[in-house]
Design a protein around this motif. Structure first.
Motif, PDB file in Angstrom:
ATOM      1  N   GLU A 152      33.285 -54.983  79.969  1.00  0.00           N
ATOM      2  CA  GLU A 152      32.550 -53.698  79.567  1.00  0.00           C
ATOM      3  C   GLU A 152      33.264 -52.721  78.513  1.00  0.00           C
ATOM      4  O   GLU A 152      32.464 -52.396  77.775  1.00  0.00           O
ATOM      5  N   SER A 153      34.620 -53.162  78.293  1.00  0.00           N
ATOM      6  CA  SER A 153      35.178 -52.518  77.350  1.00  0.00           C
ATOM      7  C   SER A 153      36.245 -53.117  76.805  1.00  0.00           C
ATOM      8  O   SER A 153      36.907 -54.030  77.660  1.00  0.00           O
ATOM      9  N   GLN A 154      36.794 -53.040  75.520  1.00  0.00           N
ATOM     10  CA  GLN A 154      37.879 -53.629  74.839  1.00  0.00           C
ATOM     11  C   GLN A 154      38.776 -52.793  74.297  1.00  0.00           C
ATOM     12  O   GLN A 154      38.294 -51.689  73.428  1.00  0.00           O
ATOM     13  N   VAL A 155      40.192 -52.699  74.476  1.00  0.00           N
ATOM     14  CA  VAL A 155      40.951 -51.829  73.876  1.00  0.00           C
ATOM     15  C   VAL A 155      41.484 -52.252  72.646  1.00  0.00           C
ATOM     16  O   VAL A 155      41.972 -51.538  71.921  1.00  0.00           O
ATOM     17  N   SER A 156      41.705 -53.600  72.549  1.00  0.00           N
ATOM     18  CA  SER A 156      42.164 -54.058  71.378  1.00  0.00           C
ATOM     19  C   SER A 156      41.270 -55.310  71.042  1.00  0.00           C
ATOM     20  O   SER A 156      41.789 -56.412  70.565  1.00  0.00           O
ATOM     21  N   GLY A 157      40.008 -55.295  70.962  1.00  0.00           N
ATOM     22  CA  GLY A 157      39.192 -56.298  70.541  1.00  0.00           C
ATOM     23  C   GLY A 157      39.196 -56.680  69.145  1.00  0.00           C
ATOM     24  O   GLY A 157      39.812 -55.584  68.401  1.00  0.00           O
ATOM     25  N   HIS A 158      39.364 -57.835  68.805  1.00  0.00           N
ATOM     26  CA  HIS A 158      39.444 -58.099  67.248  1.00  0.00           C
ATOM     27  C   HIS A 158      38.470 -59.108  66.549  1.00  0.00           C
ATOM     28  O   HIS A 158      37.910 -59.830  67.199  1.00  0.00           O
ATOM     29  N   TYR A 166      34.582 -61.397  85.138  1.00  0.00           N
ATOM     30  CA  TYR A 166      34.044 -59.995  84.820  1.00  0.00           C
ATOM     31  C   TYR A 166      35.278 -59.074  84.982  1.00  0.00           C
ATOM     32  O   TYR A 166      35.935 -58.956  85.988  1.00  0.00           O
ATOM     33  N   PHE A 167      35.120 -58.045  83.894  1.00  0.00           N
ATOM     34  CA  PHE A 167      36.285 -57.015  83.805  1.00  0.00           C
ATOM     35  C   PHE A 167      35.551 -55.800  83.361  1.00  0.00           C
ATOM     36  O   PHE A 167      34.819 -55.725  82.647  1.00  0.00           O
ATOM     37  N   ASP A 168      36.176 -54.696  84.049  1.00  0.00           N
ATOM     38  CA  ASP A 168      35.664 -53.386  83.395  1.00  0.00           C
ATOM     39  C   ASP A 168      36.213 -53.084  81.870  1.00  0.00           C
ATOM     40  O   ASP A 168      35.581 -52.556  80.961  1.00  0.00           O
ATOM     41  N   GLN A 169      37.610 -53.493  81.840  1.00  0.00           N
ATOM     42  CA  GLN A 169      38.261 -53.355  80.621  1.00  0.00           C
ATOM     43  C   GLN A 169      39.447 -54.457  80.237  1.00  0.00           C
ATOM     44  O   GLN A 169      39.880 -54.767  81.251  1.00  0.00           O
ATOM     45  N   LEU A 170      39.411 -54.750  79.119  1.00  0.00           N
ATOM     46  CA  LEU A 170      40.451 -55.837  78.855  1.00  0.00           C
ATOM     47  C   LEU A 170      40.840 -55.431  77.368  1.00  0.00           C
ATOM     48  O   LEU A 170      40.276 -54.747  76.673  1.00  0.00           O
ATOM     49  N   PRO A 171      42.044 -56.000  77.237  1.00  0.00           N
ATOM     50  CA  PRO A 171      42.689 -55.873  75.933  1.00  0.00           C
ATOM     51  C   PRO A 171      41.384 -56.510  74.815  1.00  0.00           C
ATOM     52  O   PRO A 171      41.168 -55.988  73.972  1.00  0.00           O
ATOM     53  N   SER A 172      41.333 -58.005  75.184  1.00  0.00           N
ATOM     54  CA  SER A 172      40.368 -58.674  74.225  1.00  0.00           C
ATOM     55  C   SER A 172      39.987 -59.922  75.008  1.00  0.00           C
ATOM     56  O   SER A 172      40.900 -60.538  76.074  1.00  0.00           O
ATOM     57  N   SER A 173      38.552 -60.045  75.166  1.00  0.00           N
ATOM     58  CA  SER A 173      38.071 -61.101  76.082  1.00  0.00           C
ATOM     59  C   SER A 173      38.688 -62.491  75.640  1.00  0.00           C
ATOM     60  O   SER A 173      38.799 -63.401  76.324  1.00  0.00           O
ATOM     61  N   ASN A 174      38.742 -62.761  74.284  1.00  0.00           N
ATOM     62  CA  ASN A 174      39.294 -63.915  73.729  1.00  0.00           C
ATOM     63  C   ASN A 174      40.747 -64.137  74.454  1.00  0.00           C
ATOM     64  O   ASN A 174      40.958 -65.350  74.535  1.00  0.00           O
TER      65      ASN A 174
END
Ligand code: BT5
Length: 326
Positions: free
Chosen positions: A112-118, A84-92
């Motif tokens: 909870e959020s991604q800054v570079s989800g793709h 579990y993370f509060d924020q990640l670049p991308s979960s993948n």
């Protein structure tokens, strides 16, 4: 800093904490504290404020914390290893690291959020804090790599069944990787594979589901094409939804492992909003219209063109959308 401000508010739950007190304790200006409060509000925290009294935490967003998920989980393996993370670049990307280090099938990364989800072809995926389910699931199947693209269809079937159970009865699948409600995109699925021509090492199923965003909150470029549970008038508890989705994903995957993909593809056809529709196929350098007829046994879409020819559309090759009504 965000954590410190939040900790102050939590320690004093129900009571006011002055901006002055927090700024002295955190050794920053009161304006900096105010900015953090604004950020927390954007993330779904309900914080009351009054001049002279300070700030009071009223409500926290329903975060996907491990304990909250674990007590709702009814799976054997899916989600039992939970990162579990509060924020990640991308979960993948995060799950890929864990998979390379030997994580077991069923491991999930939830953020909870991604800054570079793709999305596919490096397109962006909008993933605001606590307004969706942004997660990735690890599979280590024994089937051959040629079967891997069908995992997207399998996931779409599992998700659509879960959504119907959650009260979103209008959800339907658009080939190959979207789930739509009233023609708008609720979900995107990104399947990535690691392995050789002979053998799958692992598959990462990246899933993005909009839950809480309102129309105004979506960025302008997707405002007219995206939707969420909230926009469709369905109030969803994200923890309950994630646990239910993982259960459906596990059940569908077990079915595929036992019986192969054939019955899942049949279910897909029933839940699809693409079959029997006029579609526009956009292949590199070639755009044409036709009628979406069927899926073949490999999960490719069969489209009958205006000249009566049947084209086989291979996932990943094209983008496809409903043809404009004339
Ligand atoms: C997809 O790609 O639809 C797959 C999206 C997968 C996202 C998940 S979130 C968890 C995991 N971690 C990741 O980094 N990714 C996965 P595609 O078919 O290429 O569609 C991308 C397009 O969808 C964009 O170009 C936008 O037009 C649109 N889009 C972006 N964000 C959206 C959103 N939140 N809701 C609806 N549409 C969106």
């Amino acid at each position: 800093m965000r954590d410190e401000v939040l900790a102050f508010l939590r320690q004093n739950a129900g009571k006011f904490v002055s901006g002055q007190h927090m700024s002295e304790a955190c050794k920053v200006t009161r304006t900096a504290i105010w900015k953090h409060i604004q950020n927390l509000r954007k993330q779904g925290y309900k914080i009351e404020s009054f001049t002279k009294k300070g700030y009071r935490l009223l409500e926290e967003p329903d975060l996907l914390l491990p304990a909250a998920i674990n007590k709702r989980l009814e799976t054997k393996t899916f989600g039992r290893e939970y990162h579990y993370f509060d924020q990640l670049p991308s979960s993948n990307k995060e799950l890929r690291k864990l998979a390379d280090a030997g994580a077991a099938e069923g491991a999930v990364v939830v953020t909870e959020s991604q800054v570079s989800g793709h999305g596919r072809l490096n397109r962006g995926w909008y993933s605001p804090h606590a307004k969706g389910l942004w997660f990735s699931l690890l599979l280590r199947p024994s089937f051959v790599p040629q079967e891997a693209p069908k995992c997207t269809l399998m996931a779409a079937v599992a998700l659509t069944k879960a959504f119907h159970e959650l009260g979103l009865s209008e959800a339907g699948i658009k080939w190959p990787n979207d789930i739509l409600v009233h023609g708008r995109k609720l979900v995107g699925i990104l399947t990535e594979m690691n392995g050789s021509m002979e053998q799958i090492d692992y598959i990462i199923m990246g899933i993005g589901i909009n839950t809480g965003s309102t129309k105004d909150e979506f960025p302008e470029d997707i405002r007219e094409i995206a939707t969420s549970f909230a926009m469709e008038g369905v109030d969803v508890d994200r923890c309950q939804a994630l646990a239910l989705i993982l259960k459906h994903l596990e059940d569908q995957y077990q079915k595929v492992l036992k019986e192969g993909f054939a019955s899942t593809l049949e279910e897909w056809k029933k839940l699809s909003v693409t079959i029997n529709q006029d579609v526009e196929v956009r292949a590199p350098g070639n755009t044409y219209e036709g009628l979406a007829l069927d899926l073949d046994q490999d999960g490719n879409l069969l489209v009958k063109t205006k000249t009566g020819q049947i084209e086989r559309i291979v996932a990943g090759d094209v983008s496809i959308r409903p043809a404009k009504k004339k």
